[in-house]
Design an enzyme around this catalytic site. Structure first.
Site, PDB file in Angstrom:
ATOM      1  CB  SER A 124      14.950  80.761  14.955  1.00 36.30           C
ATOM      2  OG  SER A 124      15.602  81.526  13.992  1.00 36.30           O
ATOM      3  CE1 TYR A 168       9.593  80.495  11.769  1.00 37.10           C
ATOM      4  CE2 TYR A 168      11.450  82.004  11.864  1.00 37.10           C
ATOM      5  CZ  TYR A 168      10.936  80.724  11.965  1.00 37.10           C
ATOM      6  OH  TYR A 168      11.784  79.689  12.285  1.00 37.10           O
ATOM      7  CE  LYS A 208      10.325  78.918  15.159  1.00 42.30           C
ATOM      8  NZ  LYS A 208       9.825  77.571  15.397  1.00 42.30           N
TER       9      LYS A 208
HETATM   10  P1  NAD Z   1       9.884  72.179   7.478  1.00 39.48           P
HETATM   11  O1  NAD Z   1       8.807  73.033   6.930  1.00 39.48           O
HETATM   12  O2  NAD Z   1      10.729  71.411   6.522  1.00 39.48           O
HETATM   13  O3  NAD Z   1       9.289  71.147   8.540  1.00 39.48           O
HETATM   14  C1  NAD Z   1       8.171  71.448   9.326  1.00 39.48           C
HETATM   15  C2  NAD Z   1       7.208  70.275   9.236  1.00 39.48           C
HETATM   16  O4  NAD Z   1       6.075  70.538  10.062  1.00 39.48           O
HETATM   17  C3  NAD Z   1       6.678  70.037   7.812  1.00 39.48           C
HETATM   18  O5  NAD Z   1       6.817  68.671   7.471  1.00 39.48           O
HETATM   19  C4  NAD Z   1       5.198  70.437   7.900  1.00 39.48           C
HETATM   20  O6  NAD Z   1       4.395  69.672   7.018  1.00 39.48           O
HETATM   21  C5  NAD Z   1       4.900  70.172   9.370  1.00 39.48           C
HETATM   22  N1  NAD Z   1       3.806  70.995   9.925  1.00 39.48           N
HETATM   23  C6  NAD Z   1       3.634  72.330   9.828  1.00 39.48           C
HETATM   24  N2  NAD Z   1       2.507  72.698  10.461  1.00 39.48           N
HETATM   25  C7  NAD Z   1       1.958  71.580  10.985  1.00 39.48           C
HETATM   26  C8  NAD Z   1       0.785  71.310  11.744  1.00 39.48           C
HETATM   27  N3  NAD Z   1      -0.085  72.279  12.053  1.00 39.48           N
HETATM   28  N4  NAD Z   1       0.540  70.039  12.111  1.00 39.48           N
HETATM   29  C9  NAD Z   1       1.392  69.036  11.782  1.00 39.48           C
HETATM   30  N5  NAD Z   1       2.501  69.223  11.057  1.00 39.48           N
HETATM   31  C10 NAD Z   1       2.776  70.487  10.664  1.00 39.48           C
HETATM   32  O7  NAD Z   1      10.801  73.133   8.395  1.00 39.48           O
HETATM   33  P2  NAD Z   1      12.245  72.856   9.013  1.00 39.48           P
HETATM   34  O8  NAD Z   1      13.225  73.678   8.271  1.00 39.48           O
HETATM   35  O9  NAD Z   1      12.473  71.422   9.197  1.00 39.48           O
HETATM   36  O10 NAD Z   1      12.049  73.558  10.425  1.00 39.48           O
HETATM   37  C11 NAD Z   1      11.657  72.824  11.571  1.00 39.48           C
HETATM   38  C12 NAD Z   1      11.543  73.787  12.747  1.00 39.48           C
HETATM   39  O11 NAD Z   1      12.779  74.473  12.928  1.00 39.48           O
HETATM   40  C13 NAD Z   1      10.481  74.866  12.573  1.00 39.48           C
HETATM   41  O12 NAD Z   1       9.887  75.099  13.835  1.00 39.48           O
HETATM   42  C14 NAD Z   1      11.283  76.072  12.154  1.00 39.48           C
HETATM   43  O13 NAD Z   1      10.662  77.274  12.502  1.00 39.48           O
HETATM   44  C15 NAD Z   1      12.560  75.876  12.950  1.00 39.48           C
HETATM   45  N6  NAD Z   1      13.737  76.539  12.378  1.00 39.48           N
HETATM   46  C16 NAD Z   1      14.072  76.305  11.084  1.00 39.48           C
HETATM   47  C17 NAD Z   1      15.188  76.948  10.538  1.00 39.48           C
HETATM   48  C18 NAD Z   1      15.571  76.743   9.101  1.00 39.48           C
HETATM   49  O14 NAD Z   1      16.299  77.577   8.559  1.00 39.48           O
HETATM   50  N7  NAD Z   1      15.135  75.674   8.445  1.00 39.48           N
HETATM   51  C19 NAD Z   1      15.949  77.812  11.331  1.00 39.48           C
HETATM   52  C20 NAD Z   1      15.569  78.018  12.663  1.00 39.48           C
HETATM   53  C21 NAD Z   1      14.454  77.375  13.176  1.00 39.48           C
HETATM   54  C1  WQD Z   2      21.275  83.795   4.147  1.00 39.46           C
HETATM   55  C2  WQD Z   2      22.078  84.891   3.461  1.00 39.46           C
HETATM   56  C3  WQD Z   2      20.734  86.573   2.406  1.00 39.46           C
HETATM   57  C4  WQD Z   2      19.013  84.013  -0.673  1.00 39.46           C
HETATM   58  C5  WQD Z   2      16.375  82.871   7.515  1.00 39.46           C
HETATM   59  C6  WQD Z   2      15.352  83.318   8.520  1.00 39.46           C
HETATM   60  C7  WQD Z   2      15.786  82.929   9.898  1.00 39.46           C
HETATM   61  C8  WQD Z   2      16.109  81.450   9.971  1.00 39.46           C
HETATM   62  C9  WQD Z   2      17.022  81.016   8.883  1.00 39.46           C
HETATM   63  C10 WQD Z   2      14.189  80.227  10.729  1.00 39.46           C
HETATM   64  C11 WQD Z   2      21.498  86.277   3.689  1.00 39.46           C
HETATM   65  C12 WQD Z   2      21.554  85.817   1.391  1.00 39.46           C
HETATM   66  C13 WQD Z   2      19.746  84.473   0.407  1.00 39.46           C
HETATM   67  C14 WQD Z   2      19.346  84.470  -1.982  1.00 39.46           C
HETATM   68  C15 WQD Z   2      21.125  85.789  -1.040  1.00 39.46           C
HETATM   69  N1  WQD Z   2      14.937  80.631   9.812  1.00 39.46           N
HETATM   70  N2  WQD Z   2      20.784  85.354   0.227  1.00 39.46           N
HETATM   71  N3  WQD Z   2      20.397  85.336  -2.111  1.00 39.46           N
HETATM   72  O1  WQD Z   2      17.992  85.260   6.141  1.00 39.46           O
HETATM   73  O2  WQD Z   2      19.885  84.289   7.506  1.00 39.46           O
HETATM   74  O3  WQD Z   2      17.605  83.469   7.837  1.00 39.46           O
HETATM   75  O4  WQD Z   2      16.526  81.465   7.611  1.00 39.46           O
HETATM   76  O5  WQD Z   2      14.192  80.494  11.891  1.00 39.46           O
HETATM   77  O6  WQD Z   2      14.757  83.271  10.772  1.00 39.46           O
HETATM   78  O7  WQD Z   2      15.217  84.732   8.434  1.00 39.46           O
HETATM   79  O8  WQD Z   2      18.792  82.878   5.747  1.00 39.46           O
HETATM   80  O9  WQD Z   2      19.210  81.521   3.758  1.00 39.46           O
HETATM   81  O10 WQD Z   2      17.506  83.378   3.629  1.00 39.46           O
HETATM   82  O11 WQD Z   2      19.908  83.958   3.791  1.00 39.46           O
HETATM   83  O12 WQD Z   2      22.053  86.576  -1.206  1.00 39.46           O
HETATM   84  O13 WQD Z   2      18.704  84.111  -2.962  1.00 39.46           O
HETATM   85  O14 WQD Z   2      22.035  84.681   2.044  1.00 39.46           O
HETATM   86  O15 WQD Z   2      20.688  87.933   2.093  1.00 39.46           O
HETATM   87  O16 WQD Z   2      22.564  87.173   3.819  1.00 39.46           O
HETATM   88  P1  WQD Z   2      18.585  84.100   6.789  1.00 39.46           P
HETATM   89  P2  WQD Z   2      18.777  82.868   4.170  1.00 39.46           P
END
Ligand code: NAD
Ligand code: WQD
Length: 340
Positions: free
Chosen positions: A126, A151, A155
């Site tokens: 991330s 969290y 990562k």
């Molecule tokens: P998500 O929660 O939709 O998907 C994660 C999946 O993993 C879910 O289906 C959950 O049921 C499964 N899971 C969790 N723990 C488990 C376990 N112990 N065993 C088996 N399955 C398990 O999340 P996502 O948004 O698809 O994110 C996927 C990956 O990307 C994560 O590692 C997350 O940290 C990373 N990521 C997400 C974002 C974002 O904004 N969505 C941003 C950066 C990184």
């Molecule tokens: C985006 C922008 C908020 C909600 C998070 C995690 C990051 C990564 C992605 C996993 C920000 C603003 C949001 C609302 C708002 N995940 N906002 N009103 O904070 O960039 O990142 O998700 O790795 O680790 O921290 O994403 O979608 O929460 O926010 O104004 O109700 O929208 O302040 O500027 P963020 P977000």
């Protein structure tokens, strides 16, 4: 046909990646414990690709079960590891859950990789590892900043675990640092399904437009940016999913330059919160109820990717626009809420 294990493959990014893997001719097996997803997603994937992916319900925190799974599936060519817990706020309240779920699961998988000679491993990292960056756009060589949440820390530690494992084994791994994934599949068969009140901007916007939430709170308009709201790099989840297929192919064909590689996955373009709100209204024709409120603690001001490395080295580029992403997110929300 190469068989790929997709952990967390029923989740938001995982499900879109399974579709792209199947479209590219891979055989997929999904494991998921359904902690943040549902079995309906399997149907959504199958409706798009016409091929049901194999699925096993498995909690990757159970080391014994993980070993049993690999005993039964000796032909896995590579792993894409999405499974993790991802709510930043929850990780502050329950750090042990996050350290257990995000680190133990990775360690157990890597132990199996090491003992079974599975050498190809893609990891979901991330942009959170960069914290508040010193310079923009952010390149992969930018310093990793001290994590501000458990969290984020998981990562950073996960990347270290991968690097150290690559150094002592034949493992090849790519950590993909996602910026802000948004949107849904164009068919509206799969999309983001946040549990409870959405923490992320776009699901909050679509739920507000659908009448599930009364009003969007825009967290701060007094930041040192053009319109005062925070800036992020919002990337369409389908573009993101495609990058996983390319990264996997890079490992499978031994095109990687070092055993551990890192790539930013973003569009390279920063958008403010207010720009996203305006773009949503313009794209969908829906009027959004919103108000400006105080800053959200922990938010960084401005984050967007330098995508040159992913463009040149992976040969991948985000193709979809913000409008594509918001239109697909709205189509998905309407389907979920049964709005005509
Ligand atoms: P998500 O929660 O939709 O998907 C994660 C999946 O993993 C879910 O289906 C959950 O049921 C499964 N899971 C969790 N723990 C488990 C376990 N112990 N065993 C088996 N399955 C398990 O999340 P996502 O948004 O698809 O994110 C996927 C990956 O990307 C994560 O590692 C997350 O940290 C990373 N990521 C997400 C974002 C974002 O904004 N969505 C941003 C950066 C990184
Ligand atoms: C985006 C922008 C908020 C909600 C998070 C995690 C990051 C990564 C992605 C996993 C920000 C603003 C949001 C609302 C708002 N995940 N906002 N009103 O904070 O960039 O990142 O998700 O790795 O680790 O921290 O994403 O979608 O929460 O926010 O104004 O109700 O929208 O302040 O500027 P963020 P977000």
């Amino acid at each position: 046909m190469k068989k790929i294990l997709v952990t967390g493959g029923l989740g938001y990014i995982g499900s879109h990646t399974v579709v792209e893997l199947q479209n590219a001719g891979f055989k997929v097996i999904i494991v998921d414990n359904l902690s943040n997803s549902s079995l309906d997603v399997l149907e959504g994937i199958t409706n798009i690709t016409k091929t049901p992916p194999a699925f096993e319900r498995l909690d990757l925190r159970l080391k014994w079960d993980v070993t049993e799974f690999f005993k039964e599936h000796s032909d896995i060519a590579g792993i894409i590891h999405f499974a993790a817990s991802k709510a930043v706020g929850e990780s502050v309240e329950n750090p042990l859950l996050y350290y257990e779920n995000n680190l133990n699961t990775l360690i157990y998988l890597l132990q199996e990789c090491k003992s079974r000679g599975i050498d190809n491993f893609i990891f979901s990292s991330s942009c959170t590892v960069y914290g508040e960056p010193d310079t923009l756009p952010i390149t992969e060589t930018a310093p990793v900043k001290p994590a501000t949440s458990p969290y984020g820390n998981t990562k950073q530690i996960s990347e270290e675990i991968l690097k150290d494992t690559c150094a002592i084994s034949s493992l090849k791994s790519i950590a993909l640092r996602y910026f802000n994934p948004i949107g849904a599949h164009a068919t509206a068969q799969i999309g983001e399904l946040p549990a409870g009140v959405p923490q992320n901007l776009v699901p909050f916007i679509t739920q507000t437009a659908a009448g599930v939430r009364q009003e969007l709170s825009v967290f701060g308009d007094d930041y040192p940016t053009e319109d005062g709201s925070c800036i992020r790099d919002y990337i369409h989840v389908v573009d993101l999913a495609k990058a996983h297929v390319i990264a996997l192919q890079r490992l499978l064909s031994n095109k990687n330059e070092t055993q551990f590689e890192v790539f930013n996955l973003g569009t390279g373009r920063g958008s403010s919160v207010l720009e996203v709100v305006n773009s949503f209204e313009k794209t969908t024709g829906e009027k959004l109820n919103y108000k400006i409120v105080a800053r959200r603690p922990g938010d960084v001001i401005s984050v967007y990717a330098d995508t040159a490395k992913a463009n040149k080295v992976l040969g991948w580029k985000a193709e979809k626009t913000m409008e594509d992403a918001l239109a697909s997110a709205w189509k998905w929300e309407k389907k979920v809420r049964e709005i005509k």
